[in-house]
Design an enzyme around this catalytic site. Structure first.
Site, mmCIF file in Angstrom:
data_model
loop_
_atom_site.group_PDB
_atom_site.id
_atom_site.type_symbol
_atom_site.label_atom_id
_atom_site.label_comp_id
_atom_site.label_asym_id
_atom_site.label_seq_id
_atom_site.Cartn_x
_atom_site.Cartn_y
_atom_site.Cartn_z
ATOM 1 N N GLY A 129 0.789 -1.221 0.000
ATOM 2 C CA GLY A 129 0.000 0.000 0.000
ATOM 3 C C GLY A 129 0.822 1.273 0.000
ATOM 4 C CE LYS A 200 0.195 -7.270 -1.330
ATOM 5 N NZ LYS A 200 -0.683 -6.895 -0.191
#
Length: 393
Positions: A129, A200
């Site tokens: 994020g 990720k």
């Protein structure tokens, strides 16, 4: 700079909101950014952008054949989005994307295409994020050997685990709460199964080691069968449980996994709800730690804006990743593990350091051993919960 946006969901509306509300501030600093088109699936759906003059289209070719410099991708589709990004790069358009599934699966291909076509391929928003992690790492790898990276990389799983830990709730109840609040999808498999975190850690690790790491090489074990007794057992030993994505480069071999972890490290143990946390070990700086919101409308849009401004100011780092290092992925480090199971096989008995029976389940701490050896010993057991133990017991 003329841009187009593919997708106008949560993050897409966040990008448009920031560009609209901060336009005067951006112009003061010579950042003139104009949205020429927004690609959507359904033109008949009511939309409420801040800029009422925006043009929406359901025709991808309008963007492909336009004069826009940069395309922001905030879609969730995998294959269709990949095919579109390939076409856009070949059309000499810079790409800024938050789609971690596309970036992870096609990391090598997209980086190579960006180099060949001399465009920027930026993906800060695809990992953690609002936390600035991709670009710090891109700068570090030119002059610094990164030996290890680990992190809480999925906000949904962290919300569930930290809630269970602090409130003593069941997995089922906290998952439903997370779904009601919008933290978890109706089908939460990507999050609670560890696959989102796996993508990720693959992106981060591929980048810092400049090596190709296949998704199916990353051992991935989620939290979908965690129980209250696991937290009770961990608490008695002074541990918290968090889902960590982790990789290290040791003796020319990559150890990489996503799995629940027993830990005492306050940096991770005191990371609650949807927050992400990342720790990086490097040759020059020894260690740095980053923590912040791992998802959200404006939080993810903020990371996209940073990519966009770097491209506009010509401060963005051109793609250099080429997977030139051929490190094998082996997961050969010996560690202790925790596991809960209904039955204990003969092979597993030989690996046990300590054991406690709770709720008719075996709660086990293993001897120090490789993950490969442990997985072989439990391959025929059902309803197993597995966690790495970060510190020695």
């Amino acid at each position: 700079m003329k841009i187009a946006i593919m997708g106008f969901g949560t993050v897409g509306t966040g990008v448009e909101e920031i560009l609209y509300k901060k336009r005067k501030d951006l112009l003061k600093n010579n950042f003139d950014i104009e949205i020429e088109r927004i690609l959507i699936k359904n033109k008949n759906k009511d939309r409420n952008p801040h800029d009422k003059t925006l043009i929406f289209t359901d025709n991808f070719d309008e963007i492909l054949n336009s004069s826009v410099d940069t395309v922001i991708d905030v879609t969730s589709n995998l294959e269709e989005t990949y095919e579109r990004i390939v076409k856009l790069i070949k059309a000499k358009k810079n790409i800024v994307t938050a789609n971690k599934a596309v970036v992870s699966k096609y990391f090598e291909v997209l980086n190579e295409l960006a180099r060949e076509n001399e465009v920027y391929f930026s993906y800060e928003a695809s990992v953690a994020g609002a936390i600035p992690i991709i670009h710090p790492l891109m700068e570090e790898v030119f002059f610094n050997d990164i030996s290890e990276i680990s992190g809480i990389l999925n906000g949904t799983s962290n919300y569930i685990l930290s809630k269970m830990e602090r409130e003593g709730s069941s997995y089922k109840d906290v998952l439903k709460e997370a779904q009601d609040l919008g933290y978890a999808e109706a089908d939460p498999t990507a999050d609670v199964g560890g696959f989102d975190a796996m993508r990720k850690i693959r992106i981060l690790s591929s980048l810092i080691y400049n090596a190709k790491i296949k998704e199916d090489e990353i051992f991935t074990f989620g939290i979908n069968n965690v129980k209250k007794s696991d937290f009770d057992f961990a608490k008695d030993l002074g541990y918290s449980i968090r889902l960590l994505g982790k990789s290290s480069l040791c003796d020319g071999k990559i150890n990489i996994s996503v799995m629940p972890t027993f830990l005492k490290d306050d940096f991770f143990a005191k990371t609650f709800e949807g927050t992400n946390a990342i720790k990086v070990l490097g040759e020059n700086f020894k260690k740095y730690e980053l923590k912040g919101p791992g998802a959200g409308k404006l939080e993810t849009a903020d990371a996209i804006m940073r990519d966009l401004l770097r491209i506009l100011a010509k401060r963005e780092i051109k793609t250099f990743y080429n997977a030139e290092n051929s490190y094998p992925v082996e997961n050969n480090l010996e560690k202790k593990y925790y596991l809960r199971c209904e039955k204990v096989s003969d092979e597993l008995k030989n690996l046990i350091s300590s054991e406690k029976i709770l709720d008719e389940n075996h709660h086990i701490i293993t001897k120090k051993l490789s993950l490969k050896k442990l997985l072989h010993a439990i391959e025929n057991l059902d309803d197993v919960f597995l966690a790495e133990i970060e510190e020695e017991i």
